[in-house]
Design an enzyme around this catalytic site. Structure first.
Site, short mmCIF file in Angstrom:
data_model
loop_
_atom_site.label_atom_id
_atom_site.label_comp_id
_atom_site.label_asym_id
_atom_site.label_seq_id
_atom_site.Cartn_x
_atom_site.Cartn_y
_atom_site.Cartn_z
N HIS A 180 -5.17 16.17 71.38
CA HIS A 180 -5.19 17.51 71.52
C HIS A 180 -6.54 18.67 71.49
O HIS A 180 -7.20 18.14 71.30
CB HIS A 180 -5.37 17.34 69.73
CG HIS A 180 -4.15 16.96 68.96
ND1 HIS A 180 -4.62 15.97 67.50
CD2 HIS A 180 -3.20 16.11 68.98
CE1 HIS A 180 -3.60 15.42 67.64
NE2 HIS A 180 -2.12 16.25 67.97
N GLU A 183 -9.96 19.75 70.86
CA GLU A 183 -10.76 18.55 69.86
C GLU A 183 -11.39 18.27 71.17
O GLU A 183 -11.76 17.20 71.70
CB GLU A 183 -10.02 17.49 69.52
CG GLU A 183 -9.29 18.33 67.86
CD GLU A 183 -8.32 16.71 67.69
OE1 GLU A 183 -8.18 15.86 68.17
OE2 GLU A 183 -7.42 17.11 67.38
N HIS A 309 -10.21 11.40 68.17
CA HIS A 309 -10.04 12.97 68.04
C HIS A 309 -11.22 13.58 67.23
O HIS A 309 -12.31 12.77 67.15
CB HIS A 309 -8.60 12.98 67.11
CG HIS A 309 -7.86 12.88 67.49
ND1 HIS A 309 -6.78 13.23 67.52
CD2 HIS A 309 -7.26 11.11 68.48
CE1 HIS A 309 -5.29 12.62 68.62
NE2 HIS A 309 -5.54 11.39 68.98
N GLU A 382 -11.78 10.14 63.92
CA GLU A 382 -12.11 11.24 64.14
C GLU A 382 -13.42 11.60 63.54
O GLU A 382 -14.04 11.11 62.90
CB GLU A 382 -11.56 11.94 62.82
CG GLU A 382 -9.60 11.68 63.24
CD GLU A 382 -9.22 12.49 63.02
OE1 GLU A 382 -9.43 14.06 63.76
OE2 GLU A 382 -7.37 12.39 63.33
#
EC number: 3.4.17.18
Length: 420
Positions: A180, A183, A309, A382
């Site tokens: 993404h 990020e 992420h 994450e």
């Protein structure tokens, strides 16, 4: 678009490829089209308390997007219409002030980070870091390209091993970052792994053992076009997807259970748009081809994987497409291994461990494909911060070293587990 800030966070085997394909920076122009915007950039941010996996999945299925979750409180971007739809379903939405303040610094040049965030690496700086590592450590580092992005940029792949020029029959571990676009802390995570496992070789016993007994693969920027576009100019754009003519959410474009279960969108205007077909995004097709090139003698050499992420500080494992712990291709014993390792890694970095669908249902994700198609022990991390709105994608560069080194023990643990 998001103005500059000092922002405040609100809550063919590979052996054939090596030494042949140079990693270049060539790319077609990517001008800003008047009025062009990622859907998130035109939406408001809302704090939604007391959510659970089912309600967060329901949020995403309206076309809104869950940005982060912190102890059940979700931060969500939504259009006014989507917000009303959620309220009509009994959800409580509190609009939050996510608008960052205008920076007083000189504006950044295109494809550069804002001056106050210059510690982050652009695409060209990432390539330079890889080249420097290969020059400084010629015996243990090599690089190639997995393929080209939609705009013609090479997707660099770095190999670290004691004999980088030899395809040894050793367990292999893959680290991928920056699927993404916005990020950016994740690309720093991959570069941190690169520096740690090269600069520490020969002096740090644990690192030396890992490099001597593993083949470590790193893809720092799966989405170089999107990452570049997000920082091109004086503002962050909050861009998530790639830069095809109809942009695709790369982590909904993987082929396993693609579009099956309400965990992605078929609407090109939505941030989780999965594309017209599995692997229609050239970036994902390229990484797929690289992973499949590691099948040697009918056996997949890559045994473990982390896809980094941001954000929410989570350790996630498959499956994402179903809320069931076990499903076709996942036995109870296999699930237990994922959960035990996920919990152990989370103990080292303070993240929250859970099955991916315990956050919300996703389909067409990298972890599900890696495991279901290749038996790779695949996790998503994450990263920092633990919660917040759109500013959570843009932590200040002062936290890079702290937040990347925070995962050192977890990375070492996965490298060790890869041999089992």
């Amino acid at each position: 678009m998001y103005p500059l800030r000092r922002r405040t966070v609100t809550a063919l085997s590979v052996t054939t490829l090596l030494f042949v394909l140079p990693v270049t920076q060539s790319a077609t122009a990517d001008p800003v089209t008047a009025g062009e915007a990622e859907p998130d950039s035109a939406r408001a941010v809302y704090r939604v308390p007391e959510t659970d996996p089912a309600s967060r999945t329901a949020v995403n299925r309206t076309g809104a997007l869950v940005l982060s979750v912190d102890e059940g409180t979700a931060f969500v971007t939504a259009t006014p219409e989507q917000a009303e739809r959620l309220r009509s379903r009994g959800m409580t939405l509190h609009r939050v002030a996510d608008g960052p303040t205008q920076s007083q610094s000189a504006p950044a040049r295109p494809a550069e980070f804002p001056p106050e965030d210059s510690g982050y690496h652009t695409y060209s700086e990432t390539l330079a870091e890889i080249e420097e590592a290969a020059t400084d450590h010629p015996g243990i580092v090599d690089s190639t390209s997995a393929g080209s992005s939609a705009r013609g940029r090479d997707i660099p792949v770095v190999k670290i091993s004691d004999r980088a020029d030899v395809d040894e029959a050793e367990p292999e571990v893959l680290f991928t970052c920056n699927q993404h676009a916005r990020e950016h802390l994740t690309a720093e995570m991959c570069l941190h792994i690169l520096r740690r496992y090269t600069d520490g070789y020969g002096s740090n016993p644990g690192i030396t053992e890992a490099v001597d007994n593993r083949e470590i693969w790193i893809i720092p920027m799966v989405n170089p076009d999107g990452a570049t576009y997000d920082v091109a100019g004086a503002d962050y754009r909050g861009w998530r997807r790639n830069r095809q003519s109809t942009p695709v959410d790369l982590n909904r474009n993987w082929g396993y259970r693609w579009g099956c279960c309400g965990g992605s969108s078929g609407d090109p205007s939505q941030p989780t748009y999965r594309g017209p077909a599995p692997f229609s995004a050239p970036e994902i097709a390229s990484v797929r081809d690289f992973v499949e090139s590691r099948v040697v003698g009918g056996r997949q050499r890559i045994t473990a994987h982390i896809d980094f992420h941001s954000f929410s500080e989570l350790v996630l494992w498959p499956y994402g497409y179903t809320t069931a712990d076990t499903a076709p291709g996942m036995t109870r014993e296999q699930y237990r291994r994922f959960a035990e390792l996920g919990n152990a890694m989370a103990d080292t970095n303070g993240y929250t461990p859970m099955q991916s669908s315990d956050l919300y249902v996703t389909d067409g994700s990298v972890n599900d494909w890696m495991w279901a198609e290749h038996g790779i022990l695949s996790f998503t991390f994450e990263m920092y911060p633990s919660g917040g709105g759109l500013d959570g994608f843009y932590p200040p560069d002062e936290v890079i070293q702290r937040e990347t080194s925070r995962n050192d023990e977890a990375v070492a643990m996965l490298l060790d587990e890869a041999g089992n």
